[in-house]
Design a protein around this motif. Structure first.
Motif, PDB file in Angstrom:
ATOM      1  N   TRP A 244      -6.558 -12.631 -46.670  1.00 21.54           N
ATOM      2  CA  TRP A 244      -7.750 -13.337 -47.141  1.00 21.54           C
ATOM      3  C   TRP A 244      -7.400 -14.671 -47.807  1.00 21.54           C
ATOM      4  CZ3 TRP A 244     -11.121  -8.955 -49.777  1.00 21.54           C
ATOM      5  CH2 TRP A 244     -11.711  -8.181 -48.767  1.00 21.54           C
ATOM      6  N   ALA A 245      -6.141 -14.979 -47.933  1.00 23.75           N
ATOM      7  CA  ALA A 245      -5.714 -16.241 -48.559  1.00 23.75           C
ATOM      8  C   ALA A 245      -5.753 -17.350 -47.514  1.00 23.75           C
ATOM      9  CB  ALA A 245      -4.321 -16.094 -49.151  1.00 23.75           C
ATOM     10  N   VAL A 246      -6.964 -17.735 -47.123  1.00 17.39           N
ATOM     11  CA  VAL A 246      -7.166 -18.738 -46.079  1.00 17.39           C
ATOM     12  C   VAL A 246      -7.803 -19.987 -46.681  1.00 17.39           C
ATOM     13  CG1 VAL A 246      -7.378 -17.033 -44.240  1.00 17.39           C
ATOM     14  CG2 VAL A 246      -9.431 -17.779 -45.483  1.00 17.39           C
ATOM     15  N   ALA A 247      -7.700 -21.102 -45.948  1.00 14.91           N
ATOM     16  CA  ALA A 247      -8.232 -22.373 -46.450  1.00 14.91           C
ATOM     17  C   ALA A 247      -9.646 -22.666 -45.956  1.00 14.91           C
ATOM     18  CB  ALA A 247      -7.298 -23.515 -46.058  1.00 14.91           C
ATOM     19  N   ASP A 248     -10.252 -21.741 -45.216  1.00 15.67           N
ATOM     20  CA  ASP A 248     -11.637 -21.924 -44.788  1.00 15.67           C
ATOM     21  C   ASP A 248     -12.559 -21.973 -46.008  1.00 15.67           C
ATOM     22  OD1 ASP A 248     -10.648 -21.650 -42.203  1.00 15.67           O
ATOM     23  OD2 ASP A 248     -11.067 -19.492 -42.149  1.00 15.67           O
ATOM     24  N   THR A 249     -13.615 -22.804 -45.924  1.00 16.18           N
ATOM     25  CA  THR A 249     -14.595 -22.889 -47.015  1.00 16.18           C
ATOM     26  C   THR A 249     -15.991 -23.030 -46.431  1.00 16.18           C
ATOM     27  OG1 THR A 249     -14.630 -25.314 -47.198  1.00 16.18           O
ATOM     28  CG2 THR A 249     -12.895 -24.145 -48.431  1.00 16.18           C
ATOM     29  N   GLY A 250     -16.978 -23.002 -47.308  1.00 17.77           N
ATOM     30  CA  GLY A 250     -18.334 -23.301 -46.888  1.00 17.77           C
ATOM     31  C   GLY A 250     -18.489 -24.797 -46.670  1.00 17.77           C
ATOM     32  N   HIS A 251     -19.575 -25.188 -46.017  1.00 14.24           N
ATOM     33  CA  HIS A 251     -19.871 -26.609 -45.813  1.00 14.24           C
ATOM     34  C   HIS A 251     -20.552 -27.184 -47.060  1.00 14.24           C
ATOM     35  CE1 HIS A 251     -18.603 -27.656 -41.834  1.00 14.24           C
ATOM     36  NE2 HIS A 251     -19.307 -26.695 -41.244  1.00 14.24           N
ATOM     37  N   ILE A 252     -20.421 -28.488 -47.238  1.00 11.87           N
ATOM     38  CA  ILE A 252     -21.127 -29.232 -48.276  1.00 11.87           C
ATOM     39  C   ILE A 252     -22.473 -29.680 -47.704  1.00 11.87           C
ATOM     40  CG2 ILE A 252     -21.104 -31.407 -49.558  1.00 11.87           C
ATOM     41  CD1 ILE A 252     -18.046 -31.053 -49.800  1.00 11.87           C
ATOM     42  N   ALA A 253     -23.532 -29.467 -48.480  1.00 13.37           N
ATOM     43  CA  ALA A 253     -24.873 -29.774 -47.989  1.00 13.37           C
ATOM     44  C   ALA A 253     -24.997 -31.234 -47.543  1.00 13.37           C
ATOM     45  CB  ALA A 253     -25.902 -29.458 -49.068  1.00 13.37           C
ATOM     46  N   GLY A 254     -24.403 -32.154 -48.289  1.00 11.54           N
ATOM     47  CA  GLY A 254     -24.509 -33.570 -47.984  1.00 11.54           C
ATOM     48  C   GLY A 254     -23.697 -34.008 -46.786  1.00 11.54           C
ATOM     49  N   GLU A 255     -22.956 -33.084 -46.164  1.00 11.64           N
ATOM     50  CA  GLU A 255     -22.146 -33.424 -44.998  1.00 11.64           C
ATOM     51  C   GLU A 255     -22.615 -32.711 -43.733  1.00 11.64           C
ATOM     52  OE1 GLU A 255     -18.137 -34.078 -47.739  1.00 11.64           O
ATOM     53  OE2 GLU A 255     -18.191 -32.430 -46.298  1.00 11.64           O
ATOM     54  N   LYS A 256     -23.729 -32.029 -43.820  1.00  8.34           N
ATOM     55  CA  LYS A 256     -24.184 -31.241 -42.674  1.00  8.34           C
ATOM     56  C   LYS A 256     -24.764 -32.099 -41.561  1.00  8.34           C
ATOM     57  CE  LYS A 256     -24.711 -26.722 -44.806  1.00  8.34           C
ATOM     58  NZ  LYS A 256     -25.581 -25.565 -45.081  1.00  8.34           N
ATOM     59  N   HIS A 257     -25.014 -33.401 -41.852  1.00  9.11           N
ATOM     60  CA  HIS A 257     -25.483 -34.275 -40.766  1.00  9.11           C
ATOM     61  C   HIS A 257     -24.335 -34.643 -39.832  1.00  9.11           C
ATOM     62  CE1 HIS A 257     -23.892 -37.070 -43.787  1.00  9.11           C
ATOM     63  NE2 HIS A 257     -23.708 -37.929 -42.798  1.00  9.11           N
ATOM     64  N   GLY A 258     -23.095 -34.346 -40.234  1.00  9.94           N
ATOM     65  CA  GLY A 258     -21.954 -34.570 -39.354  1.00  9.94           C
ATOM     66  C   GLY A 258     -22.006 -33.642 -38.145  1.00  9.94           C
ATOM     67  N   LEU A 259     -21.395 -34.085 -37.074  1.00 12.50           N
ATOM     68  CA  LEU A 259     -21.363 -33.273 -35.852  1.00 12.50           C
ATOM     69  C   LEU A 259     -20.099 -32.416 -35.888  1.00 12.50           C
ATOM     70  CD1 LEU A 259     -22.339 -36.174 -33.410  1.00 12.50           C
ATOM     71  CD2 LEU A 259     -23.868 -34.509 -34.492  1.00 12.50           C
ATOM     72  N   TRP A 260     -20.194 -31.275 -36.543  1.00 12.77           N
ATOM     73  CA  TRP A 260     -19.044 -30.403 -36.760  1.00 12.77           C
ATOM     74  C   TRP A 260     -18.772 -29.541 -35.528  1.00 12.77           C
ATOM     75  CZ3 TRP A 260     -16.185 -30.606 -41.250  1.00 12.77           C
ATOM     76  CH2 TRP A 260     -16.748 -31.292 -42.333  1.00 12.77           C
ATOM     77  N   GLU A 261     -17.493 -29.398 -35.198  1.00 10.79           N
ATOM     78  CA  GLU A 261     -17.147 -28.463 -34.121  1.00 10.79           C
ATOM     79  C   GLU A 261     -17.472 -27.037 -34.539  1.00 10.79           C
ATOM     80  OE1 GLU A 261     -13.273 -28.687 -32.412  1.00 10.79           O
ATOM     81  OE2 GLU A 261     -13.522 -30.762 -31.719  1.00 10.79           O
ATOM     82  N   ASN A 262     -17.309 -26.741 -35.832  1.00 15.06           N
ATOM     83  CA  ASN A 262     -17.686 -25.430 -36.357  1.00 15.06           C
ATOM     84  C   ASN A 262     -18.780 -25.637 -37.395  1.00 15.06           C
ATOM     85  OD1 ASN A 262     -18.002 -22.938 -37.529  1.00 15.06           O
ATOM     86  ND2 ASN A 262     -15.822 -22.522 -37.751  1.00 15.06           N
ATOM     87  N   PRO A 263     -20.041 -25.548 -36.996  1.00 17.99           N
ATOM     88  CA  PRO A 263     -21.139 -25.795 -37.944  1.00 17.99           C
ATOM     89  C   PRO A 263     -21.360 -24.645 -38.921  1.00 17.99           C
ATOM     90  CG  PRO A 263     -22.011 -25.219 -35.793  1.00 17.99           C
ATOM     91  CD  PRO A 263     -20.527 -25.309 -35.628  1.00 17.99           C
ATOM     92  N   GLN A 264     -20.751 -23.471 -38.654  1.00 21.74           N
ATOM     93  CA  GLN A 264     -20.976 -22.317 -39.537  1.00 21.74           C
ATOM     94  C   GLN A 264     -20.242 -22.449 -40.872  1.00 21.74           C
ATOM     95  OE1 GLN A 264     -20.576 -21.640 -36.017  1.00 21.74           O
ATOM     96  NE2 GLN A 264     -22.817 -21.619 -36.175  1.00 21.74           N
ATOM     97  N   TYR A 265     -18.999 -22.920 -40.829  1.00 20.07           N
ATOM     98  CA  TYR A 265     -18.237 -23.107 -42.065  1.00 20.07           C
ATOM     99  C   TYR A 265     -17.151 -24.150 -41.826  1.00 20.07           C
ATOM    100  CZ  TYR A 265     -14.968 -19.752 -39.875  1.00 20.07           C
ATOM    101  OH  TYR A 265     -14.112 -19.115 -39.015  1.00 20.07           O
ATOM    102  N   CYS A 266     -16.588 -24.655 -42.922  1.00 19.41           N
ATOM    103  CA  CYS A 266     -15.572 -25.707 -42.837  1.00 19.41           C
ATOM    104  C   CYS A 266     -14.214 -25.033 -42.650  1.00 19.41           C
ATOM    105  CB  CYS A 266     -15.598 -26.549 -44.113  1.00 19.41           C
ATOM    106  SG  CYS A 266     -14.760 -28.126 -43.979  1.00 19.41           S
ATOM    107  N   GLU A 267     -13.839 -24.879 -41.422  1.00 19.87           N
ATOM    108  CA  GLU A 267     -12.652 -24.100 -41.088  1.00 19.87           C
ATOM    109  C   GLU A 267     -11.361 -24.863 -41.415  1.00 19.87           C
ATOM    110  OE1 GLU A 267     -12.648 -23.582 -36.850  1.00 19.87           O
ATOM    111  OE2 GLU A 267     -12.973 -25.712 -36.498  1.00 19.87           O
ATOM    112  N   HIS A 268     -10.276 -24.148 -41.393  1.00 25.60           N
ATOM    113  CA  HIS A 268      -8.957 -24.780 -41.336  1.00 25.60           C
ATOM    114  C   HIS A 268      -8.245 -24.165 -40.144  1.00 25.60           C
ATOM    115  CE1 HIS A 268      -5.171 -26.566 -42.132  1.00 25.60           C
ATOM    116  NE2 HIS A 268      -4.592 -25.469 -42.570  1.00 25.60           N
ATOM    117  N   GLY A 269      -8.343 -24.860 -39.016  1.00 24.33           N
ATOM    118  CA  GLY A 269      -7.799 -24.316 -37.776  1.00 24.33           C
ATOM    119  C   GLY A 269      -6.292 -24.228 -37.801  1.00 24.33           C
ATOM    120  N   ARG A 270      -5.783 -23.143 -37.308  1.00 19.63           N
ATOM    121  CA  ARG A 270      -4.328 -22.950 -37.262  1.00 19.63           C
ATOM    122  C   ARG A 270      -3.807 -23.283 -35.887  1.00 19.63           C
ATOM    123  NH1 ARG A 270      -7.164 -21.245 -41.342  1.00 19.63           N
ATOM    124  NH2 ARG A 270      -7.678 -19.291 -40.348  1.00 19.63           N
TER     125      ARG A 270
END
Length: 575
Positions: free
Chosen positions: A549-575
């Motif tokens: 569970w010691a991962v770097a994934d986090t929730g998204h920031i509300a003020g950044e949701k207008h960005g076109l995220w590859e992962n819109p569900q959460y702010c991932e840290h892809g390995r």
């Protein structure tokens, strides 16, 4: 027309650090970044980045090209943002440096902390570094602007900063921070201590930033501020607005909208001039002054800011409640709504208090170590900026040698490790985690990760010392953030609606927003660093935790949701 107009842009990107690599302090830090691809649109262009920070930095190239054609604009760029521009987007940095030949560079402190929330020692180090860092950009200008992060100010902080320079400062604030004593002070050159102050027109600034007025509306609102009294006397006056540089990226048309606004003001015979230049032209008598102008003392509300929760205000002025989690005037904890869910801001109370304690713990360790080396702590720590930001200083041909930096430490290279640790602590004090309403964000993770690194490095530096257990205890508080509710008796704090300080509200605020971990983001980030850095007997500290569970994934920031995220569900840290 005697109306003048100025706009200030505040440029700040906190970075997407998930882990700071090991180092001996002899060079700039190396770190691993978040891998969470996102794009933003500027006009018909799409700017893509490996993470939000990169996307914003890549956009600076387009912004600089446009701003270079404008007058009456000033810009501050937080030093670590400069550091990243040089590392990732050197062309944008070169164009930005060229930009400052035609517009005013405004110094600001490194790492974007809330300055009055820091102890005076840290404030002095940061202020001295801000002037050293900006020296090649401000040259011999006698009057310069100064930007405090989030514009949070106190008279004591302002006095400390102005005591460290021979230049006249113009603190750029918000009109809701100023305490006007008489009407003619508005739009005028006003004194604040030994400096000067301007407050932005907040409703006009927000109308641009949040796209609530079209270009004609912005122009009409600007012209509606015409001061007939000063016009009749032939006395120039200044309408001042300010916004984040990111406000130029709020939608694809925003950059063109700003240029159209400025051009229309020019056609209306409104001269565009920066606030510091306006003050200088008043002081030099190039601009006519009202009787006593530039001597008017403008009171400023202590701990006010430019972006507080104004709906919580009881006096029509702002405060720093947004970063405290409680209303300063009565100490009541409040909640804010995010995506239809009310979140208690009690977590900010604990986050603020904890980082205050950790700052003092790190400083104690660093100053103890420097004392053992017979080093001059203040001078050394100011000079260490020449290593931390070495590439930036080197770009301008400024001295960055280890001999220069280590002179206050008698040349002892052991001081370099302590300088690195101190600057990691400063880097961990970005204000942005407490700006947003939800705790589980990429910026909160970054602050905790960097602070955890500083504490673990102190443990290793002081291994076998009596101080070792102090640094261990500090790291454990990060690891056990959830338990601070009971340790600090946070339930005893008053609240706005009666539920915000309950145990249920606390746990709801700390709940992880990612499917990849069951830990709150503070514990998660501390573990993420600990699982890589803790060895030998220290490994036992984290053996009881689920390291998956010691991962770097986090929730998204509300003020950044207008960005076109590859992962819109959460702010991932892809390995």
């Amino acid at each position: 027309m005697f109306m003048k107009y100025a706009h200030h842009f505040h440029a700040y990107q906190p970075g997407d650090i998930v882990y700071v690599n090991d180092g001996d302090g002899s060079g700039p830090i190396e770190y691993e970044e978040r891998k969470s691809p996102v794009a933003v649109r500027i006009g018909d262009e799409e700017v893509r980045g490996e993470n939000w920070t990169r996307a914003m930095l890549y956009s600076y190239e387009r912004i600089s090209e446009v701003l270079s054609r404008l007058k009456g604009v000033s810009v501050d760029i937080e030093p670590f943002t400069f550091f990243m521009l040089l590392r990732y987007q050197k062309k944008a940095l070169e164009e930005t440096v060229e930009l400052f030949e035609s517009i005013d560079a405004v110094p600001t402190v490194p790492f974007h902390p809330i300055m009055p929330h820091l102890d005076e020692f840290e404030q002095k180090i940061l202020a001295r570094v801000s002037f050293d860092f900006y020296a090649p950009l401000i040259g011999d200008k006698p009057v310069i602007g100064y930007w405090l992060p989030e514009a949070v100010i106190t008279g004591k902080t302002a006095q400390l900063i102005e005591s460290l320079t021979e230049k006249k400062l113009v603190f750029l604030l918000d009109e809701r921070q100023l305490l006007y004593d008489f009407p003619q002070a508005k739009y005028s050159c006003n004194r604040y201590g030994n400096s000067f102050v301007f407050g932005r027109e907040w409703s006009l600034s927000d109308a641009f930033a949040f796209n609530t007025l079209d270009v004609s509306g912005l122009v009409n609102e600007t012209l509606s501020r015409r001061d007939e009294y000063k016009e009749k006397l032939g006395v120039p006056y200044l309408i001042f607005t300010a916004s984040d540089l990111e406000s130029l990226l709020g939608n694809p048309a925003q950059l063109d909208r700003f240029v159209a606004w400025m051009d229309a003001l020019g056609r209306s015979r409104v001269e565009r001039i920066s606030a510091p230049s306006f003050v200088w032209r008043k002081l030099s008598s190039e601009f006519r002054r009202l009787e006593g102008e530039c001597s008017f003392e403008m009171p400023v509300k202590d701990y006010s800011s430019w972006s507080d929760y104004f709906d919580l205000s009881l006096d029509g002025k702002t405060s720093d409640s947004r970063w405290l989690g409680y209303r300063r005037v009565d100490g009541r904890v409040f909640a804010r709504e995010v995506d239809g869910r009310k979140i208690s801001q009690l977590w900010k109370v604990a986050f603020t208090r904890l980082f205050g304690e950790l700052n003092r713990t790190v400083r104690l360790g660093v100053l103890t170590g420097l004392k053992e080396l017979n080093a001059g702590p203040e001078e050394f720590l100011v000079r260490y900026a020449r290593i931390f930001f070495r590439d930036y200083y080197g770009y301008f041909g400024i001295e960055t040698s280890l001999d220069y930096v280590l002179e206050p430490a008698g040349g002892d290279r052991n001081a370099l490790k302590l300088g690195r640790i101190y600057y990691l602590m400063l880097l961990a004090n970005h204000s942005c985690p407490r700006f947003w309403e939800n705790l589980d964000t990429r910026v909160a993770f970054s602050n905790v990760s960097v602070m955890a690194k500083a504490l673990i490095e102190l443990m290793k530096y002081f291994e076998g010392s009596e101080l070792w257990s102090l640094f261990l205890g500090a790291y454990l508080k990060l690891l056990n953030f959830e338990n601070l509710y009971h340790l600090w008796k946070l339930s005893a704090m008053p609240s706005m609606e009666g539920w915000e300080t309950s145990e249920k509200a606390w746990h709801e605020a700390l709940k992880p927003e990612v499917p990849t971990s069951g830990y709150n983001v503070v514990t998660r980030a501390a573990l993420y660093v600990g699982k890589r850095d803790l060895r030998g007997d220290l490994r036992g500290i984290i053996e009881g935790y689920n390291l998956e569970w010691a991962v770097a994934d986090t929730g998204h920031i509300a003020g950044e949701k207008h960005g076109l995220w590859e992962n819109p569900q959460y702010c991932e840290h892809g390995r």
